[in-house]
Motif scaffolding. Structure first.
Motif, PDB file in Angstrom:
ATOM      1  N   SER A  52       0.776  -1.087   0.027  1.00  0.00           N
ATOM      2  CA  SER A  52       0.097  -0.092   0.015  1.00  0.00           C
ATOM      3  C   SER A  52       0.766   1.303   0.057  1.00  0.00           C
ATOM      4  CB  SER A  52      -0.884   0.067   1.343  1.00  0.00           C
ATOM      5  OG  SER A  52       0.030   0.067   2.370  1.00  0.00           O
ATOM      6  N   GLY A  53       0.222   2.435  -0.364  1.00  0.00           N
ATOM      7  CA  GLY A  53       1.040   3.643  -0.333  1.00  0.00           C
ATOM      8  C   GLY A  53       1.825   4.053   0.851  1.00  0.00           C
ATOM      9  N   SER A  54       1.295   3.800   1.973  1.00  0.00           N
ATOM     10  CA  SER A  54       1.673   4.047   3.289  1.00  0.00           C
ATOM     11  C   SER A  54       2.851   2.876   3.625  1.00  0.00           C
ATOM     12  CB  SER A  54       0.911   4.288   4.307  1.00  0.00           C
ATOM     13  OG  SER A  54       0.416   2.845   4.727  1.00  0.00           O
ATOM     14  N   GLY A  55       2.960   1.729   2.943  1.00  0.00           N
ATOM     15  CA  GLY A  55       3.795   0.641   3.393  1.00  0.00           C
ATOM     16  C   GLY A  55       3.271  -0.280   4.361  1.00  0.00           C
ATOM     17  N   ALA A  56       2.115   0.332   4.984  1.00  0.00           N
ATOM     18  CA  ALA A  56       1.298  -0.624   6.213  1.00  0.00           C
ATOM     19  C   ALA A  56       0.876  -1.826   5.785  1.00  0.00           C
ATOM     20  CB  ALA A  56       0.257   0.277   6.788  1.00  0.00           C
ATOM     21  N   ASN A  57       0.371  -2.057   4.564  1.00  0.00           N
ATOM     22  CA  ASN A  57      -0.057  -3.300   4.159  1.00  0.00           C
ATOM     23  C   ASN A  57       0.692  -4.045   2.861  1.00  0.00           C
ATOM     24  OD1 ASN A  57      -2.633  -3.110   5.985  1.00  0.00           O
ATOM     25  ND2 ASN A  57      -3.138  -1.352   4.649  1.00  0.00           N
ATOM     26  N   THR A  58       1.003  -5.121   3.288  1.00  0.00           N
ATOM     27  CA  THR A  58       1.580  -5.881   2.302  1.00  0.00           C
ATOM     28  C   THR A  58       0.832  -7.253   1.938  1.00  0.00           C
ATOM     29  OG1 THR A  58       2.922  -7.003   3.771  1.00  0.00           O
ATOM     30  CG2 THR A  58       3.843  -5.183   2.816  1.00  0.00           C
ATOM     31  N   TYR A  59       1.001  -7.729   0.609  1.00  0.00           N
ATOM     32  CA  TYR A  59       0.480  -8.831   0.174  1.00  0.00           C
ATOM     33  C   TYR A  59       1.483  -9.652  -0.685  1.00  0.00           C
ATOM     34  CZ  TYR A  59      -3.369  -5.566   0.793  1.00  0.00           C
ATOM     35  OH  TYR A  59      -4.043  -4.547   1.406  1.00  0.00           O
ATOM     36  N   TYR A  60       1.301 -11.022  -0.453  1.00  0.00           N
ATOM     37  CA  TYR A  60       2.350 -11.887  -1.352  1.00  0.00           C
ATOM     38  C   TYR A  60       1.399 -13.105  -1.809  1.00  0.00           C
ATOM     39  CZ  TYR A  60       5.977  -9.582   1.449  1.00  0.00           C
ATOM     40  OH  TYR A  60       6.708  -8.608   2.030  1.00  0.00           O
ATOM     41  N   ALA A  61       2.202 -13.641  -2.976  1.00  0.00           N
ATOM     42  CA  ALA A  61       1.710 -14.814  -3.660  1.00  0.00           C
ATOM     43  C   ALA A  61       2.120 -16.054  -2.736  1.00  0.00           C
ATOM     44  CB  ALA A  61       2.134 -15.101  -4.776  1.00  0.00           C
ATOM     45  N   ASP A  62       1.326 -16.997  -2.621  1.00  0.00           N
ATOM     46  CA  ASP A  62       1.818 -18.091  -1.817  1.00  0.00           C
ATOM     47  C   ASP A  62       3.188 -18.788  -2.046  1.00  0.00           C
ATOM     48  OD1 ASP A  62      -1.693 -19.496  -1.451  1.00  0.00           O
ATOM     49  OD2 ASP A  62      -0.621 -18.011  -0.382  1.00  0.00           O
ATOM     50  N   SER A  63       3.604 -18.786  -3.215  1.00  0.00           N
ATOM     51  CA  SER A  63       5.089 -19.142  -3.765  1.00  0.00           C
ATOM     52  C   SER A  63       5.977 -18.617  -3.398  1.00  0.00           C
ATOM     53  CB  SER A  63       4.835 -19.248  -5.282  1.00  0.00           C
ATOM     54  OG  SER A  63       4.967 -17.979  -5.783  1.00  0.00           O
ATOM     55  N   VAL A  64       6.138 -17.282  -2.828  1.00  0.00           N
ATOM     56  CA  VAL A  64       7.122 -16.511  -2.404  1.00  0.00           C
ATOM     57  C   VAL A  64       7.025 -16.181  -1.083  1.00  0.00           C
ATOM     58  CG1 VAL A  64       7.085 -15.550  -4.583  1.00  0.00           C
ATOM     59  CG2 VAL A  64       6.072 -14.035  -2.998  1.00  0.00           C
ATOM     60  N   LYS A  65       5.899 -16.453  -0.325  1.00  0.00           N
ATOM     61  CA  LYS A  65       5.753 -15.857   1.049  1.00  0.00           C
ATOM     62  C   LYS A  65       6.657 -16.591   1.906  1.00  0.00           C
ATOM     63  CE  LYS A  65       1.450 -15.514   1.770  1.00  0.00           C
ATOM     64  NZ  LYS A  65      -0.010 -15.792   2.083  1.00  0.00           N
ATOM     65  N   GLY A  66       7.317 -15.822   2.920  1.00  0.00           N
ATOM     66  CA  GLY A  66       8.564 -16.359   3.737  1.00  0.00           C
ATOM     67  C   GLY A  66       9.872 -16.371   3.103  1.00  0.00           C
ATOM     68  N   ARG A  67       9.861 -15.921   1.574  1.00  0.00           N
ATOM     69  CA  ARG A  67      11.308 -15.970   1.096  1.00  0.00           C
ATOM     70  C   ARG A  67      11.409 -14.463   0.465  1.00  0.00           C
ATOM     71  NH1 ARG A  67      12.066 -18.674  -3.531  1.00  0.00           N
ATOM     72  NH2 ARG A  67       9.851 -18.566  -4.313  1.00  0.00           N
ATOM     73  N   PHE A  68      10.357 -13.903  -0.131  1.00  0.00           N
ATOM     74  CA  PHE A  68      10.345 -12.343  -0.563  1.00  0.00           C
ATOM     75  C   PHE A  68       9.800 -11.272   0.304  1.00  0.00           C
ATOM     76  CE2 PHE A  68      10.294 -13.704  -5.265  1.00  0.00           C
ATOM     77  CZ  PHE A  68      11.125 -14.586  -5.114  1.00  0.00           C
ATOM     78  N   THR A  69      10.359 -10.014   0.280  1.00  0.00           N
ATOM     79  CA  THR A  69       9.574  -9.062   0.872  1.00  0.00           C
ATOM     80  C   THR A  69       9.681  -7.998   0.210  1.00  0.00           C
ATOM     81  OG1 THR A  69      10.694 -10.150   2.877  1.00  0.00           O
ATOM     82  CG2 THR A  69       9.944  -7.680   3.184  1.00  0.00           C
ATOM     83  N   ILE A  70       8.404  -7.266   0.071  1.00  0.00           N
ATOM     84  CA  ILE A  70       8.306  -6.071  -0.465  1.00  0.00           C
ATOM     85  C   ILE A  70       8.380  -4.856   0.251  1.00  0.00           C
ATOM     86  CG2 ILE A  70       5.933  -6.018  -0.319  1.00  0.00           C
ATOM     87  CD1 ILE A  70       5.758  -4.769  -3.182  1.00  0.00           C
ATOM     88  N   SER A  71       9.058  -3.757   0.249  1.00  0.00           N
ATOM     89  CA  SER A  71       9.080  -2.825   1.024  1.00  0.00           C
ATOM     90  C   SER A  71       9.232  -1.260  -0.195  1.00  0.00           C
ATOM     91  CB  SER A  71      10.213  -2.640   1.553  1.00  0.00           C
ATOM     92  OG  SER A  71      11.527  -2.779   0.872  1.00  0.00           O
ATOM     93  N   ARG A  72       9.021  -0.258   0.512  1.00  0.00           N
ATOM     94  CA  ARG A  72       8.983   0.960  -0.212  1.00  0.00           C
ATOM     95  C   ARG A  72       9.612   2.103   0.697  1.00  0.00           C
ATOM     96  NH1 ARG A  72       3.408   2.179  -2.152  1.00  0.00           N
ATOM     97  NH2 ARG A  72       4.241   4.196  -2.782  1.00  0.00           N
ATOM     98  N   ASP A  73      10.184   3.016  -0.244  1.00  0.00           N
ATOM     99  CA  ASP A  73      10.870   4.249   0.500  1.00  0.00           C
ATOM    100  C   ASP A  73      10.336   5.550  -0.227  1.00  0.00           C
ATOM    101  OD1 ASP A  73      12.395   6.496   1.205  1.00  0.00           O
ATOM    102  OD2 ASP A  73      14.246   5.397   1.461  1.00  0.00           O
ATOM    103  N   ASN A  74       9.073   6.069   0.344  1.00  0.00           N
ATOM    104  CA  ASN A  74       8.454   7.132  -0.386  1.00  0.00           C
ATOM    105  C   ASN A  74       9.421   8.261  -0.502  1.00  0.00           C
ATOM    106  OD1 ASN A  74       6.122   5.406  -0.556  1.00  0.00           O
ATOM    107  ND2 ASN A  74       5.092   6.546   1.196  1.00  0.00           N
ATOM    108  N   ALA A  75      10.504   8.555   0.381  1.00  0.00           N
ATOM    109  CA  ALA A  75      11.347   9.661   0.264  1.00  0.00           C
ATOM    110  C   ALA A  75      12.282   9.598  -1.070  1.00  0.00           C
ATOM    111  CB  ALA A  75      12.288   9.847   1.365  1.00  0.00           C
ATOM    112  N   LYS A  76      12.295   8.275  -1.720  1.00  0.00           N
ATOM    113  CA  LYS A  76      13.077   8.081  -2.622  1.00  0.00           C
ATOM    114  C   LYS A  76      12.275   7.684  -3.864  1.00  0.00           C
ATOM    115  CE  LYS A  76      17.310   6.748  -0.110  1.00  0.00           C
ATOM    116  NZ  LYS A  76      18.361   5.627  -0.020  1.00  0.00           N
ATOM    117  N   ASN A  77      11.260   7.804  -3.774  1.00  0.00           N
ATOM    118  CA  ASN A  77      10.159   7.131  -4.757  1.00  0.00           C
ATOM    119  C   ASN A  77      10.546   5.814  -5.363  1.00  0.00           C
ATOM    120  OD1 ASN A  77       8.822   9.614  -4.389  1.00  0.00           O
ATOM    121  ND2 ASN A  77       9.407  10.387  -6.305  1.00  0.00           N
TER     122      ASN A  77
END
Length: 124
Positions: A52-77
């Motif tokens: 999500s825009g704030s980074g508070a909510n993340t969603y993963y496919a079952d195939s990558v859950k526990g291995r991949f992590t999505i994150s964002r830096d809004n200051a760096k776009n």
């Protein structure tokens, strides 16, 4: 109009890690819901992760859950996809996508803007 540019793909051995990133320009980044999708040769594009825009909510496919992590830096776009414990089946072109309004985070049709993709190859 939002422009997305992915980078950070590459070739890695099974069990290794990569961290592709996606730099956004245009629009207001913090308002954009961001997603990563991937497409392997001969296969349909599939959802990987979203945030999500704030980074508070993340969603993963079952195939990558526990291995991949999505994150964002809004200051760096920029949005990132930390990929650990990579498997040969993770080999694909990885695409970054953005939308200002999402109903179903894993639905590619909900996203309005797409990058050109970055190749990730995992050797066995």
């Amino acid at each position: 109009q939002v422009q997305l540019v992915e980078s950070g793909g590459g070739l890695v051995q099974a069990g290794g890690s990569l961290r592709p990133s996606c730099a956004a320009s245009g629009g207001t980044f913090r308002r954009n819901f961001m997603g990563w999708f991937r497409q392997a040769p001969g296969k349909e594009r599939e959802f990987v992760a979203a945030i999500s825009g704030s980074g508070a909510n993340t969603y993963y496919a079952d195939s990558v859950k526990g291995r991949f992590t999505i994150s964002r830096d809004n200051a760096k776009n920029t949005v990132y996809l930390q990929m650990n414990s990579l498997k040969p089946e993770d080999t694909a072109v990885y695409f970054c996508a953005a939308t200002v309004s999402v109903r179903v985070p894993n639905n590619a049709y909900d996203y309005d803007y797409w990058g050109q993709g970055t190749q990730v190859t995992v050797s066995s």
